[in-house]
Design an enzyme around this catalytic site. Structure first.
Site, PDB file in Angstrom:
ATOM      1  N   ASP A 193       6.735  -5.924   3.158  1.00 52.31           N
ATOM      2  CA  ASP A 193       6.194  -5.271   2.037  1.00 52.31           C
ATOM      3  C   ASP A 193       5.582  -4.001   2.278  1.00 52.31           C
ATOM      4  O   ASP A 193       5.203  -3.413   3.204  1.00 52.31           O
ATOM      5  CB  ASP A 193       5.113  -6.281   1.768  1.00 52.31           C
ATOM      6  CG  ASP A 193       4.391  -6.220   0.570  1.00 52.31           C
ATOM      7  OD1 ASP A 193       5.019  -5.622  -0.367  1.00 52.31           O
ATOM      8  OD2 ASP A 193       3.233  -6.520   0.390  1.00 52.31           O
TER       9      ASP A 193
ATOM     10  N   HIS B 242      -2.534   3.856  -5.758  1.00 55.36           N
ATOM     11  CA  HIS B 242      -3.150   2.347  -5.065  1.00 55.36           C
ATOM     12  C   HIS B 242      -3.635   2.922  -3.480  1.00 55.36           C
ATOM     13  O   HIS B 242      -4.928   2.618  -3.156  1.00 55.36           O
ATOM     14  CB  HIS B 242      -2.093   1.216  -4.756  1.00 55.36           C
ATOM     15  CG  HIS B 242      -2.551   0.247  -3.860  1.00 55.36           C
ATOM     16  ND1 HIS B 242      -3.549  -0.706  -4.318  1.00 55.36           N
ATOM     17  CD2 HIS B 242      -2.178  -0.269  -2.949  1.00 55.36           C
ATOM     18  CE1 HIS B 242      -3.736  -1.324  -3.499  1.00 55.36           C
ATOM     19  NE2 HIS B 242      -3.050  -1.393  -2.817  1.00 55.36           N
TER      20      HIS B 242
ATOM     21  N   GLU C 251      -1.964  -8.971  -6.056  1.00 55.62           N
ATOM     22  CA  GLU C 251      -1.334  -7.584  -6.114  1.00 55.62           C
ATOM     23  C   GLU C 251      -0.160  -7.794  -6.986  1.00 55.62           C
ATOM     24  O   GLU C 251       0.731  -8.184  -6.721  1.00 55.62           O
ATOM     25  CB  GLU C 251      -0.877  -7.186  -4.584  1.00 55.62           C
ATOM     26  CG  GLU C 251      -2.117  -6.976  -3.636  1.00 55.62           C
ATOM     27  CD  GLU C 251      -1.977  -6.350  -2.358  1.00 55.62           C
ATOM     28  OE1 GLU C 251      -2.762  -5.977  -1.838  1.00 55.62           O
ATOM     29  OE2 GLU C 251      -0.582  -6.365  -2.017  1.00 55.62           O
TER      30      GLU C 251
ATOM     31  N   GLU D  79       3.096  -6.249  -8.014  1.00 57.37           N
ATOM     32  CA  GLU D  79       4.467  -5.538  -7.263  1.00 57.37           C
ATOM     33  C   GLU D  79       5.602  -5.913  -7.944  1.00 57.37           C
ATOM     34  O   GLU D  79       5.716  -6.777  -8.634  1.00 57.37           O
ATOM     35  CB  GLU D  79       4.378  -5.830  -5.878  1.00 57.37           C
ATOM     36  CG  GLU D  79       3.126  -5.828  -5.013  1.00 57.37           C
ATOM     37  CD  GLU D  79       3.230  -5.971  -3.753  1.00 57.37           C
ATOM     38  OE1 GLU D  79       4.649  -5.711  -2.891  1.00 57.37           O
ATOM     39  OE2 GLU D  79       2.181  -6.307  -2.664  1.00 57.37           O
TER      40      GLU D  79
ATOM     41  N   ASP E 139       1.806 -10.618  -4.538  1.00 60.05           N
ATOM     42  CA  ASP E 139       1.413 -10.556  -2.974  1.00 60.05           C
ATOM     43  C   ASP E 139      -0.179 -10.928  -2.738  1.00 60.05           C
ATOM     44  O   ASP E 139      -1.121 -10.116  -2.489  1.00 60.05           O
ATOM     45  CB  ASP E 139       1.651  -9.411  -2.280  1.00 60.05           C
ATOM     46  CG  ASP E 139       1.337  -9.426  -0.840  1.00 60.05           C
ATOM     47  OD1 ASP E 139       1.458 -10.334  -0.169  1.00 60.05           O
ATOM     48  OD2 ASP E 139       1.158  -8.286  -0.451  1.00 60.05           O
TER      49      ASP E 139
ATOM     50  N   ARG F 167      -8.867 -10.677   1.113  1.00 58.33           N
ATOM     51  CA  ARG F 167      -9.337  -9.525   1.263  1.00 58.33           C
ATOM     52  C   ARG F 167     -10.292  -9.160   2.599  1.00 58.33           C
ATOM     53  O   ARG F 167     -10.432  -8.580   3.381  1.00 58.33           O
ATOM     54  CB  ARG F 167     -10.009  -8.789  -0.008  1.00 58.33           C
ATOM     55  CG  ARG F 167      -9.186  -8.453  -1.011  1.00 58.33           C
ATOM     56  CD  ARG F 167      -8.039  -7.432  -0.462  1.00 58.33           C
ATOM     57  NE  ARG F 167      -7.193  -6.970  -2.097  1.00 58.33           N
ATOM     58  CZ  ARG F 167      -5.992  -6.591  -1.934  1.00 58.33           C
ATOM     59  NH1 ARG F 167      -5.552  -6.169  -0.478  1.00 58.33           N
ATOM     60  NH2 ARG F 167      -5.272  -6.381  -2.998  1.00 58.33           N
TER      61      ARG F 167
ATOM     62  N   GLN G 239      -8.464 -10.079   5.426  1.00 54.20           N
ATOM     63  CA  GLN G 239      -7.696  -8.931   5.816  1.00 54.20           C
ATOM     64  C   GLN G 239      -8.469  -7.913   6.548  1.00 54.20           C
ATOM     65  O   GLN G 239      -7.942  -7.156   7.352  1.00 54.20           O
ATOM     66  CB  GLN G 239      -7.090  -8.210   4.496  1.00 54.20           C
ATOM     67  CG  GLN G 239      -6.276  -6.989   4.837  1.00 54.20           C
ATOM     68  CD  GLN G 239      -5.530  -6.779   3.404  1.00 54.20           C
ATOM     69  OE1 GLN G 239      -5.822  -7.262   2.364  1.00 54.20           O
ATOM     70  NE2 GLN G 239      -4.998  -5.654   3.491  1.00 54.20           N
TER      71      GLN G 239
ATOM     72  N   LYS H 267      -2.141 -12.435   4.329  1.00 56.01           N
ATOM     73  CA  LYS H 267      -1.195 -12.046   3.394  1.00 56.01           C
ATOM     74  C   LYS H 267       0.131 -13.084   3.546  1.00 56.01           C
ATOM     75  O   LYS H 267       0.926 -13.025   2.830  1.00 56.01           O
ATOM     76  CB  LYS H 267      -0.298 -10.676   3.794  1.00 56.01           C
ATOM     77  CG  LYS H 267      -1.132  -9.500   3.644  1.00 56.01           C
ATOM     78  CD  LYS H 267      -1.321  -9.031   2.223  1.00 56.01           C
ATOM     79  CE  LYS H 267      -1.818  -7.917   2.046  1.00 56.01           C
ATOM     80  NZ  LYS H 267      -1.763  -7.300   0.567  1.00 56.01           N
TER      81      LYS H 267
ATOM     82  N   THR I 134       3.350 -15.861  -1.408  1.00 52.84           N
ATOM     83  CA  THR I 134       3.894 -14.586  -2.196  1.00 52.84           C
ATOM     84  C   THR I 134       4.672 -15.147  -3.339  1.00 52.84           C
ATOM     85  O   THR I 134       5.595 -16.028  -3.055  1.00 52.84           O
ATOM     86  CB  THR I 134       4.733 -13.476  -1.478  1.00 52.84           C
ATOM     87  OG1 THR I 134       4.084 -13.012  -0.221  1.00 52.84           O
ATOM     88  CG2 THR I 134       5.244 -12.439  -2.214  1.00 52.84           C
TER      89      THR I 134
ATOM     90  N   GLU J 143      -9.262  -2.940  -6.899  1.00 56.04           N
ATOM     91  CA  GLU J 143      -9.505  -1.796  -7.520  1.00 56.04           C
ATOM     92  C   GLU J 143     -10.064  -2.061  -8.869  1.00 56.04           C
ATOM     93  O   GLU J 143     -10.869  -1.236  -9.209  1.00 56.04           O
ATOM     94  CB  GLU J 143      -7.977  -1.089  -7.604  1.00 56.04           C
ATOM     95  CG  GLU J 143      -7.481  -0.846  -6.468  1.00 56.04           C
ATOM     96  CD  GLU J 143      -5.782  -0.460  -6.626  1.00 56.04           C
ATOM     97  OE1 GLU J 143      -5.545   0.824  -6.858  1.00 56.04           O
ATOM     98  OE2 GLU J 143      -4.989  -1.345  -6.569  1.00 56.04           O
TER      99      GLU J 143
END
Length: 416
Positions: free
Chosen positions: A121, A128, A194, A196, A229, A233, A236, A249, A253, A360
């Site tokens: 990844d 971002h 996420e 992606e 993904d 948070r 993480q 993570k 996925t 975000e």
């Protein structure tokens, strides 16, 4: 049988996937999506009689796409041309030696299209990376010193990659709720998605020590999927120093089931993102290889029938191209296998409504999102369904990816 130009899957698309159907409930078949149907390539494998594929028809009778992906770009092009010809001249429609080659798309069950051996990844959207840097460092120190010199990435967990529609459990883990206090163990409180894109690697395996430069990379790029993904948070933040993402993570996925080929996307290639400073020669390529893929994220709470579109972004926002990502992956001699997956990293645009994560969109929880049903979200709640959509559209042609969907389930109880 006509393909609808407004459908995600016109004859110019023909993405590959793996499915079971009411006709074959236990045997997975390779197919391509066309309009509202799936064309079963297992049944029509004997029609691939061109100079390159006539001795390779067995690849269409497998339960994954790995064998077909392990051929060359020339084989992939011949297969695409063959399928388009068979559809256009009604060869399959009028065939007497094939039973039900076209199966209604709504009746099939989709599966992971590939046996994914490895998953990397990346972190290749400059907006971002800048947003995250501002949140956790400062505006003046947003990007790390290496970010504009190489595509940053980490090795993800291939075993927890799942196909669209598979629910995801909120994970347990260690967090640090208050700086300077003792760590806490319990369910993740800051669950996120996420937005992606994923790229599947093709071509014959490379040897350990062999490199693929950005100029050589296109022959190794089979196609693209949408990718979510899922990210914890708070877990993480506590665990990523000094070695990067780990359990925050690896909980799941999600990818969309149809792999859209480079050839299908070729009409939508756009300029690469301007890069300053110029990268090292192994990362350089002069041809365009960014794509105008419009991306959307919808969120639906469990007790609501209403989906709210919370993000509208675009694949063209990538600073590092997929060719550069592949070159970085192999610069040390890392070997490639057909079916390896590269994630783009979260794709964010330069406006708040184009950000590709809740981190975000809510700016670390300080600006809650208001949904159409009146609820608010800082991060994901149990029961929330997240749907990623992607498509290219120039007014006369639409190339779609379908959807990448997952529902967040409550954490399983933890018993000591």
């Amino acid at each position: 049988m006509e393909g609808d130009k407004l459908n995600d899957f016109p004859i110019e698309n023909l993405p590959y996937g793996v499915f079971t159907s009411p006709v074959n409930e236990t045997e997975k078949h390779i197919g391509v999506a066309y309009g509202e149907f799936v064309l079963d390539l297992n049944q029509i494998s004997h029609y691939f009689d061109g100079p390159l594929l006539k001795d390779k028809q067995h690849v269409f009778k497998q339960e994954s796409l790995n064998a077909f992906m392990g051929l060359t770009k020339a084989h992939w092009l011949e297969a695409r041309e063959t399928i388009q010809r068979l559809i256009k001249d009604n060869t399959i429609k009028n065939a007497t030696d094939v039973k039900r080659p076209f199966i209604e798309l709504k009746s099939v069950t989709m599966h992971l299209p590939v046996h994914i051996g490895d998953y990397t990844d990346f972190y290749s959207s400059i907006q971002h990376a800048t947003n995250v840097g501002i949140m956790f460092r400062s505006k003046e120190n947003a990007l790390m010193p290496n970010w504009k010199h190489l595509p940053v990435g980490y090795h993800g967990r291939s075993s927890s990659i799942v196909v669209s529609g598979t629910p995801i459990r909120r994970p347990y883990g260690q967090t640090l709720p208050v700086e300077g206090a003792a760590p806490h163990f319990g369910p993740c409180r800051l669950m996120d998605f996420e937005l992606e894109m994923g790229c599947f690697v093709g071509g014959p395996p490379t040897a350990l020590g062999q490199r693929v430069t950005a100029k050589e990379a296109e022959d190794r790029i089979f196609g693209f999927v949408l990718l979510n993904d899922w990210s914890a948070r708070d877990i993480q933040k506590w665990e990523y120093v000094p070695l990067g993402p780990f359990t925050a993570k690896n909980l799941g996925t999600t990818i969309s089931p149809w792999i859209v080929t480079v050839e299908a996307l070729r009409p939508f290639i756009v300029d690469n993102y301007p890069q300053d400073p110029a990268p090292f020669p192994y990362l350089q390529h002069n041809d365009k290889f960014n794509f105008d893929v419009k991306l959307e994220v919808d969120l639906k709470p469990e007790k609501s029938l209403t989906y709210t579109t919370i993000s509208r972004s675009n694949f063209r926002h990538m600073y590092w191209t997929v060719k550069q990502q592949l070159a970085q992956q192999t610069i040390t001699g890392c070997n490639l296998n057909p079916g390896d997956l590269l994630g783009s990293g979260t794709i964010s645009g330069d406006t708040p409504d184009s950000y590709g994560s809740m981190l975000e969109l809510s700016w670390k929880g300080t600006k809650p999102l208001r949904l159409l049903n009146g609820e608010e979200r800082k991060f994901l709640q149990d029961g929330d369904t997240v749907v990623l959509r992607g498509y290219c559209d120039n007014g006369s042609l639409r190339i779609g990816f379908g959807t990448c969907e997952g529902k967040l389930l409550p954490a399983l109880p933890f018993e000591e």
